[in-house]
Scaffold this motif. Sequence first.
Motif, PDB file in Angstrom:
ATOM      1  N   HIS A   1       0.843  -1.190   0.000  1.00  0.00           N
ATOM      2  CA  HIS A   1       0.000   0.000   0.000  1.00  0.00           C
ATOM      3  C   HIS A   1       0.881   1.245   0.000  1.00  0.00           C
ATOM      4  O   HIS A   1       1.651   1.477   0.928  1.00  0.00           O
ATOM      5  CB  HIS A   1      -0.899  -0.003   1.244  1.00  0.00           C
ATOM      6  N   VAL A   2       0.755   2.045  -1.034  1.00  0.00           N
ATOM      7  CA  VAL A   2       1.493   3.298  -1.160  1.00  0.00           C
ATOM      8  C   VAL A   2       0.507   4.457  -1.095  1.00  0.00           C
ATOM      9  O   VAL A   2      -0.510   4.459  -1.796  1.00  0.00           O
ATOM     10  CB  VAL A   2       2.272   3.356  -2.495  1.00  0.00           C
ATOM     11  N   ALA A   3       0.800   5.420  -0.237  1.00  0.00           N
ATOM     12  CA  ALA A   3      -0.008   6.630  -0.133  1.00  0.00           C
ATOM     13  C   ALA A   3       0.831   7.803  -0.618  1.00  0.00           C
ATOM     14  O   ALA A   3       2.029   7.870  -0.339  1.00  0.00           O
ATOM     15  CB  ALA A   3      -0.459   6.853   1.305  1.00  0.00           C
ATOM     16  N   ILE A   4       0.212   8.722  -1.344  1.00  0.00           N
ATOM     17  CA  ILE A   4       0.957   9.844  -1.913  1.00  0.00           C
ATOM     18  C   ILE A   4       0.239  11.161  -1.642  1.00  0.00           C
ATOM     19  O   ILE A   4      -0.960  11.301  -1.913  1.00  0.00           O
ATOM     20  CB  ILE A   4       1.149   9.689  -3.430  1.00  0.00           C
ATOM     21  N   ILE A   5       0.992  12.125  -1.114  1.00  0.00           N
ATOM     22  CA  ILE A   5       0.533  13.505  -1.016  1.00  0.00           C
ATOM     23  C   ILE A   5       1.032  14.204  -2.275  1.00  0.00           C
ATOM     24  O   ILE A   5       2.228  14.424  -2.447  1.00  0.00           O
ATOM     25  CB  ILE A   5       1.079  14.195   0.247  1.00  0.00           C
ATOM     26  N   MET A   6       0.115  14.536  -3.161  1.00  0.00           N
ATOM     27  CA  MET A   6       0.465  15.093  -4.470  1.00  0.00           C
ATOM     28  C   MET A   6       0.632  16.606  -4.343  1.00  0.00           C
ATOM     29  O   MET A   6      -0.336  17.358  -4.424  1.00  0.00           O
ATOM     30  CB  MET A   6      -0.630  14.739  -5.484  1.00  0.00           C
ATOM     31  N   ASP A   7       1.861  17.048  -4.169  1.00  0.00           N
ATOM     32  CA  ASP A   7       2.120  18.456  -3.871  1.00  0.00           C
ATOM     33  C   ASP A   7       2.994  19.089  -4.944  1.00  0.00           C
ATOM     34  O   ASP A   7       3.873  18.429  -5.504  1.00  0.00           O
ATOM     35  CB  ASP A   7       2.820  18.552  -2.508  1.00  0.00           C
ATOM     36  N   GLY A   8       2.737  20.365  -5.213  1.00  0.00           N
ATOM     37  CA  GLY A   8       3.603  21.116  -6.110  1.00  0.00           C
ATOM     38  C   GLY A   8       2.959  21.617  -7.382  1.00  0.00           C
ATOM     39  O   GLY A   8       3.630  22.221  -8.225  1.00  0.00           O
ATOM     40  N   ASN A   9       1.647  21.416  -7.541  1.00  0.00           N
ATOM     41  CA  ASN A   9       0.984  21.881  -8.766  1.00  0.00           C
ATOM     42  C   ASN A   9       1.115  23.385  -8.959  1.00  0.00           C
ATOM     43  O   ASN A   9       1.401  23.862 -10.062  1.00  0.00           O
ATOM     44  CB  ASN A   9      -0.499  21.498  -8.741  1.00  0.00           C
ATOM     45  N   GLY A  10       0.884  24.131  -7.871  1.00  0.00           N
ATOM     46  CA  GLY A  10       0.936  25.585  -7.971  1.00  0.00           C
ATOM     47  C   GLY A  10       2.323  26.096  -8.307  1.00  0.00           C
ATOM     48  O   GLY A  10       2.491  26.984  -9.158  1.00  0.00           O
ATOM     49  N   ARG A  11       3.345  25.530  -7.666  1.00  0.00           N
ATOM     50  CA  ARG A  11       4.716  25.973  -7.939  1.00  0.00           C
ATOM     51  C   ARG A  11       5.145  25.596  -9.353  1.00  0.00           C
ATOM     52  O   ARG A  11       5.888  26.343 -10.009  1.00  0.00           O
ATOM     53  CB  ARG A  11       5.665  25.353  -6.906  1.00  0.00           C
ATOM     54  N   TRP A  12       4.702  24.426  -9.824  1.00  0.00           N
ATOM     55  CA  TRP A  12       5.008  24.023 -11.196  1.00  0.00           C
ATOM     56  C   TRP A  12       4.456  25.053 -12.183  1.00  0.00           C
ATOM     57  O   TRP A  12       5.143  25.463 -13.126  1.00  0.00           O
ATOM     58  CB  TRP A  12       4.401  22.652 -11.458  1.00  0.00           C
ATOM     59  N   ALA A  13       3.221  25.480 -11.966  1.00  0.00           N
ATOM     60  CA  ALA A  13       2.599  26.457 -12.867  1.00  0.00           C
ATOM     61  C   ALA A  13       3.268  27.822 -12.751  1.00  0.00           C
ATOM     62  O   ALA A  13       3.544  28.486 -13.757  1.00  0.00           O
ATOM     63  CB  ALA A  13       1.107  26.563 -12.547  1.00  0.00           C
ATOM     64  N   ARG A  14       3.543  28.242 -11.516  1.00  0.00           N
ATOM     65  CA  ARG A  14       4.146  29.561 -11.301  1.00  0.00           C
ATOM     66  C   ARG A  14       5.520  29.659 -11.961  1.00  0.00           C
ATOM     67  O   ARG A  14       5.864  30.690 -12.547  1.00  0.00           O
ATOM     68  CB  ARG A  14       4.254  29.844  -9.803  1.00  0.00           C
ATOM     69  N   ALA A  15       6.286  28.579 -11.899  1.00  0.00           N
ATOM     70  CA  ALA A  15       7.623  28.586 -12.502  1.00  0.00           C
ATOM     71  C   ALA A  15       7.559  28.742 -14.014  1.00  0.00           C
ATOM     72  O   ALA A  15       8.549  29.143 -14.643  1.00  0.00           O
ATOM     73  CB  ALA A  15       8.363  27.301 -12.150  1.00  0.00           C
ATOM     74  N   ARG A  16       6.412  28.460 -14.595  1.00  0.00           N
ATOM     75  CA  ARG A  16       6.240  28.554 -16.052  1.00  0.00           C
ATOM     76  C   ARG A  16       5.375  29.735 -16.457  1.00  0.00           C
ATOM     77  O   ARG A  16       5.006  29.864 -17.634  1.00  0.00           O
ATOM     78  CB  ARG A  16       5.647  27.246 -16.572  1.00  0.00           C
ATOM     79  N   GLY A  17       5.037  30.576 -15.494  1.00  0.00           N
ATOM     80  CA  GLY A  17       4.211  31.735 -15.789  1.00  0.00           C
ATOM     81  C   GLY A  17       2.793  31.369 -16.172  1.00  0.00           C
ATOM     82  O   GLY A  17       2.122  32.106 -16.904  1.00  0.00           O
ATOM     83  N   LEU A  18       2.316  30.234 -15.663  1.00  0.00           N
ATOM     84  CA  LEU A  18       0.983  29.727 -15.997  1.00  0.00           C
ATOM     85  C   LEU A  18       0.057  29.852 -14.796  1.00  0.00           C
ATOM     86  O   LEU A  18       0.511  29.918 -13.653  1.00  0.00           O
ATOM     87  CB  LEU A  18       1.070  28.262 -16.425  1.00  0.00           C
ATOM     88  N   PRO A  19      -1.251  29.865 -15.028  1.00  0.00           N
ATOM     89  CA  PRO A  19      -2.200  29.866 -13.895  1.00  0.00           C
ATOM     90  C   PRO A  19      -2.133  28.552 -13.138  1.00  0.00           C
ATOM     91  O   PRO A  19      -1.732  27.518 -13.697  1.00  0.00           O
ATOM     92  CB  PRO A  19      -3.560  30.061 -14.573  1.00  0.00           C
TER      93      PRO A  19
END
Length: 246
Positions: free
Chosen positions: A20-38
Amino acid sequence: MTAQSPLSGTRGPSDGHPLHVAIIMDGNGRWARARGLPRTAGHRKGAESVRAVVEASPGLGITHLTLFGFSSENWKRPQSEISDLMSLLRFYLKSELRNLAKHNVCLRVIGRRDRFSQDVLDLIAEAEHETGQGTGLQLTIALNYGSRLEIVDAVKDIAREVAAGTLDPETIGEADVNRHLTTRDLPDPDVLIRTSGEQRISNFLLWQAAYAELVFSPVLWPDFNGQHLADALADYRTRERRFGGV
């Protein structure tokens, strides 16, 4: 010999692989910000990572995968972002249903459902029904989920049983708490992964992850793929799990 967790209903890794693997999926906002995207662009790219990880999991020996999709605290975000997230949830449930069924994946959703619109509730119910007979990967998505709330709800249920005279308070043990959790039918996670480099578990599976191994990946979730998952599991397999023993 496989180490056994002291918590009820749990099991340890098999042949070096976590069950059983559990994942906290973090970083969507920073990924977008680094690319100048919403931020929405980050969430949409993150949905692609969900598919990649789901498809890679069976080949890595994973039988149960639990993803932290939306926390009970996320309602504090701007309304526009919440609306975008709900739209993305609708899109995912509609577009991925056939793919999940095709790959024999059983989908379930945990978390309180009282704040979702009726159409979202209907889509969740349909997805759970259509994949309910899946005997492959058991995929759990936590939506409007908070572990403290889950434990509080379990305590309330136990208190009702005590008040009704069906449970002796002197006999209450871990198994009684476990059977009132939304994860009651799942083994406890063997490993909990958080992406983006942050090193906290953010009110996710606090009870269930008592003996989970923690892996913190520097990769932002939209860039996370099957190879990154394999790398995290390779790290996990170097650990010796003692569960409080020697």
